[in-house]
Scaffold this motif. Sequence first.
Motif, mmCIF file in Angstrom:
data_model
loop_
_atom_site.group_PDB
_atom_site.id
_atom_site.type_symbol
_atom_site.label_atom_id
_atom_site.label_comp_id
_atom_site.label_asym_id
_atom_site.label_seq_id
_atom_site.Cartn_x
_atom_site.Cartn_y
_atom_site.Cartn_z
ATOM 1 N N VAL A 19 -23.642 21.376 52.243
ATOM 2 C CA VAL A 19 -23.806 19.917 52.307
ATOM 3 C C VAL A 19 -23.448 19.291 50.969
ATOM 4 N N GLY A 20 -23.867 19.923 49.890
ATOM 5 C CA GLY A 20 -23.587 19.387 48.561
ATOM 6 C C GLY A 20 -22.115 19.377 48.209
ATOM 7 N N GLU A 21 -21.355 20.291 48.811
ATOM 8 C CA GLU A 21 -19.923 20.381 48.508
ATOM 9 C C GLU A 21 -19.088 19.420 49.343
ATOM 10 N N MET A 22 -19.661 18.873 50.408
ATOM 11 C CA MET A 22 -18.919 18.001 51.310
ATOM 12 C C MET A 22 -19.303 16.537 51.097
ATOM 13 N N GLU A 23 -18.368 15.743 50.603
ATOM 14 C CA GLU A 23 -18.660 14.348 50.284
ATOM 15 C C GLU A 23 -18.959 13.515 51.524
ATOM 16 N N PHE A 24 -18.460 13.934 52.699
ATOM 17 C CA PHE A 24 -18.643 13.137 53.913
ATOM 18 C C PHE A 24 -19.970 13.431 54.615
ATOM 19 N N ILE A 25 -20.793 14.322 54.033
ATOM 20 C CA ILE A 25 -22.126 14.597 54.586
ATOM 21 C C ILE A 25 -23.161 14.232 53.538
ATOM 22 N N THR A 26 -24.083 13.364 53.901
ATOM 23 C CA THR A 26 -25.156 13.008 52.966
ATOM 24 C C THR A 26 -26.388 13.872 53.194
ATOM 25 N N ALA A 27 -26.726 14.085 54.469
ATOM 26 C CA ALA A 27 -27.880 14.916 54.823
ATOM 27 C C ALA A 27 -27.807 15.220 56.308
#
Length: 458
Positions: A19-27
Amino acid sequence: MNVGAIIKMAIPMAIRKVVGEMEFITALKHNQMEILMEILNGNDCFAILPTGYGKSLPYQMFLPVKRALNPENHDTVLVCCPLISLMEDQVRRVQQFGVTAALRGTDQDANEAIDDGTISVIFASPEALAEEWVRQIKDVSLIVVDECHTISMGGLDVDEEKAFRKYFRYIGTLRSIFPDATVLALSATCTLKMKTQIMSNLNLSGKARVIETSPNRANIKYVVKRTPIAIEETFFWLIDKLCELKKDFPRILIYCNSIKDVCQLFNYVVTETNLMDQNVVEMYHSETPQEKKEHIVQNLGLDSQMKVVIATTALGLGVDVKNCHGVILFGPPKDVVDLLQESGRCGRNDEPSVCVIFCNRYQLNHISKEVKEVIGSVECRRRCLLKNFTSEEVVSDPAHMCCDLCVSHCNCGSCTPHPIEVLVGTFSAKAEDALVSSDSDTISYEYESDVSFDGGFE
């Protein structure tokens, strides 16, 4: 502590890393996390969550998380879906995670890459999965059946030759081909009967986790309006308001039960309003050119000047409609699944919305008993519809936002019509003005046979 326990403890850390590596996912939402944890732990899962919830994200993250745990992981995910356009979109979304993905059957290069074993997430239709190439796939650890309610709708209860897309009924055989794979079934709309059929057809284990939320969309009001047979008499208000408001007209979807009705209504509207070349009114059905389909879907996802789309159910699964607070059904759909799906195309931002069901005497002859019950209800249409999907009690507050029948029982003191109701002219706060009334225009509903009407029609 054994190796399995250590891996289970490491899974949440791996999820946070991805999740931390993907900018399009916040949580991740709670249910998304639950689905992901189940399939990562090798447990079958059946998720029934509302349209737009993000049910696909857990299986999109499945391999990235497994590779965060073990960079040498070479597992394969097999995804079955009934719609090519939806799978094409999902291929792009999976590739955002840096995972190879391809759709079987539409491109020779993709087919060769799948056969060579270089694709990690393979998308395919039920028909494609019935072919021999499937048996050559290696290391399948997850089988995803997206929009799995179509298995039941595909013809489990009818003869094979009469079934719609009969290969839906064979999806469960994938379990015998890949006995060690975990199965994830996804749907936004599934009746209680369908749930039992699907779990049996997919050979879901007795310990399969069922994750679901209520299908009730409390922000959508249900209204039934009796109409004449002639399209011109039914939609005269649309012509008047489009000519008056033009690009200020609120966005609405109009669903018809046939391509013929779509074309007839579209031609009537554009002829009377002279809006053919202004991208304000469009039509969408199975025979619409692919380029035009993509244009319509793209504009529905934007704040564009496209205001009215007249469509069949071809405009359905996986379509995200922005700023739409009104759906009109020109004739009730055949079954309650389509009714819930089509009405749910509006109000995606949780703002007050309305679904207006137009019906004349001919349109009620070929619909299911359950839909007839919704149309003929004398108490609450929402409860009558949702009893097919959930055993939970449905309560709407304020009552005037529930359905046209509940309006007369509302005592909030501030009942106001939705703007779409004002346009259509359906709002009434009096019980005697509802569709089912005691006057000479009452409609008589015969649930076991055709529906008969007394008066009021030409």
